[in-house]
Design an enzyme around this catalytic site. Sequence first.
Site, PDB file in Angstrom:
ATOM      1  N   ASN A 106      54.578  54.299  55.097  1.00 25.80           N
ATOM      2  CA  ASN A 106      55.118  53.658  56.306  1.00 25.80           C
ATOM      3  C   ASN A 106      56.642  53.730  56.357  1.00 25.80           C
ATOM      4  O   ASN A 106      57.236  53.997  57.400  1.00 25.80           O
ATOM      5  CB  ASN A 106      54.701  52.175  56.355  1.00 25.80           C
ATOM      6  CG  ASN A 106      53.323  51.998  56.956  1.00 25.80           C
ATOM      7  OD1 ASN A 106      52.753  52.935  57.525  1.00 25.80           O
ATOM      8  ND2 ASN A 106      52.780  50.806  56.826  1.00 25.80           N
TER       9      ASN A 106
ATOM     10  N   PHE B  50      55.384  40.884  56.512  1.00 26.83           N
ATOM     11  CA  PHE B  50      54.273  41.744  56.922  1.00 26.83           C
ATOM     12  C   PHE B  50      54.876  43.034  57.463  1.00 26.83           C
ATOM     13  O   PHE B  50      55.784  42.987  58.303  1.00 26.83           O
ATOM     14  CB  PHE B  50      53.444  41.053  58.009  1.00 26.83           C
ATOM     15  CG  PHE B  50      52.871  39.726  57.598  1.00 26.83           C
ATOM     16  CD1 PHE B  50      53.669  38.587  57.566  1.00 26.83           C
ATOM     17  CD2 PHE B  50      51.545  39.607  57.236  1.00 26.83           C
ATOM     18  CE1 PHE B  50      53.153  37.358  57.183  1.00 26.83           C
ATOM     19  CE2 PHE B  50      51.012  38.384  56.860  1.00 26.83           C
ATOM     20  CZ  PHE B  50      51.815  37.253  56.831  1.00 26.83           C
ATOM     21  N   GLU B  51      54.358  44.189  57.018  1.00 26.56           N
ATOM     22  CA  GLU B  51      55.058  45.450  57.260  1.00 26.56           C
ATOM     23  C   GLU B  51      55.178  45.837  58.728  1.00 26.56           C
ATOM     24  O   GLU B  51      56.058  46.610  59.086  1.00 26.56           O
ATOM     25  CB  GLU B  51      54.404  46.574  56.455  1.00 26.56           C
ATOM     26  CG  GLU B  51      52.948  46.831  56.808  1.00 26.56           C
ATOM     27  CD  GLU B  51      52.231  47.559  55.687  1.00 26.56           C
ATOM     28  OE1 GLU B  51      51.932  46.918  54.669  1.00 26.56           O
ATOM     29  OE2 GLU B  51      51.959  48.752  55.823  1.00 26.56           O
ATOM     30  N   GLY B  52      54.328  45.312  59.578  1.00 24.91           N
ATOM     31  CA  GLY B  52      54.462  45.608  61.003  1.00 24.91           C
ATOM     32  C   GLY B  52      55.755  45.066  61.592  1.00 24.91           C
ATOM     33  O   GLY B  52      56.174  45.489  62.670  1.00 24.91           O
ATOM     34  N   GLY B  53      56.379  44.097  60.882  1.00 24.22           N
ATOM     35  CA  GLY B  53      57.632  43.538  61.370  1.00 24.22           C
ATOM     36  C   GLY B  53      57.560  42.039  61.617  1.00 24.22           C
ATOM     37  O   GLY B  53      58.212  41.530  62.524  1.00 24.22           O
TER      38      GLY B  53
END
Lengths: 307, 252
Positions: A106, B50-53
């Site tokens: 990612n 959380f990696e989505g932001g």
Amino acid sequence: MIEKICSLNDAVRNLVRDGDGVVIGASLETAIPFAATYEIIRQGKKNLEMIAPISDASTDMLIGAGCVGAVTGAWVGNVSGGLGHNYRRAAEKQIPHALDINDYSNFTIGMALFAGAYGLPYAPVRSILGSDIINSNPAFKMATNPFSTETEPVVLVPPVKPDVAILGVQRADAAGNNHYWGSSGLAQEAALAADRVIIVADEIVEPEVISSDPSRVLVPGFRVAAVCHVPAGTHPAPLTGRWQRDSAFFNDYHARSRDVDGYMAWLDEWVFAVEGAPGYAEKLGERLSALKIAGSWNAAPANYAAE
Amino acid sequence: MADYSTQELMIIAAAREIRDGELVFVGMRLPITAYGVARLTHAPNAVGMFEGGVVRDAPAEETLYTMCDPANQRNAAWTTGLIQVMGHLQAGRVDTGFIGGAEIDKWGNINTSYIGGHEDVQVKLPGSGGAADIAAMSRRLIAIMNHEKRRLVERVSYITSPGYIDGEGGRAKAGIAAGGPAAVITDKAVLRPHGPANELHLSSVHPGHTADEVIENTGWELKTAPGMTETPAPGEAEMTALHQVDRQGFWR
């Protein structure tokens, strides 16, 4: 003002070409404009390079439909179900055909789009040191940090510049200016790296609404090629403040895509047999109404007064 | 039989790995709940990323199916982009990171990409997502797996997420001296690295299981760590917190 509103059908026909590098949503599990996924399948686009960190099940659907020649990203599957059955069939058995897989994590696909957005010749990163991603994707080059007194390895990530980025937002005006709120993943980097941006807006508003809060703009209208008004165009993905995630839909897709026949029947039912995005919404009917977020949890106003 | 499921025990074991005041890279599914339990019990000042932001300093108030669900956005400490949160990893600021995996080896390397390797693909798994970055850059990595012989193997066929790579000095050679797996939490046991080579050893066995059974279900010759114990059963406060976070009983 340059009017950029058109139908999603026209936007996909005119702006997505066979062989293009395409981003459909870059925010992992939210704001993925699945309406565009379905329209690309309906129009039978071929040999696309799908670029994303994670776009939930969107990439898996496109692979099964024979639209994809390459995957450039970190993850392809179905967040509810785990594995992507179409991705597996393509990678393991070349069904419906072979796939080039360009492995990223990612963060590295993020830095690749960042480099693409801002004209960097490459981005140096450390976060895939020790991973076989460095070995399976020849795009990466190893180097030594020239600023370090000790021998310190770095990975050089070349820029990724998509031909088209298709992004879901809560609201946009006719010129393509838009507001997006909630976690955005790599949506802004993808938009700024892309040659053409298609905005799929849940709602079209007057320009004054967008200009009232410029800090909430994801990408300004001058970088947008087309704006398409598709209410609930992210279904089954969620959209902050507008739509809940339809997890049952992802589970159903996962179960039915387990074999080719099941996937084809799913595709007929949800993509080919419906009349575009309005037909899809009509087929969902009550189910869509139940997913609509009815509550209010409004942000405090931000004062931009200058005098 | 105490009143908790195997998954609930795993969540509580994972929650115990989070220390107060830490920056925690949460990931998906089970660790989301583990963060919530830690936050409500011994780690009231832990911050979850959380990696989505998304960044949260308190657990969400509804069951989450993904980290990007509307309920995780509302009242977040920060909703932003992926680079902003994952950049904290690369900057060395993340204390504890959680990942899952399909295949792990005795050095804690994890494969979520290709069973059989990338040139002879037997099973195509979804890929890294953020896992490689989390494994390389967290100060302590916690992996969560099902304990099966085919999943805990001598050597993974592809390292998506590096553990100690090939043992002593493996991470330093790769340029990532810091960090590495601190615990592997399975449905039968907790494994931890031991000795200079950092080989995974059996550290504690969950109630209802035996060391022999765990060793039998491991694909390498699993050694027991000195002072091996039974994993403490969930306490009352931990279960209360868990029920508060998992209101719908998803993990029951």
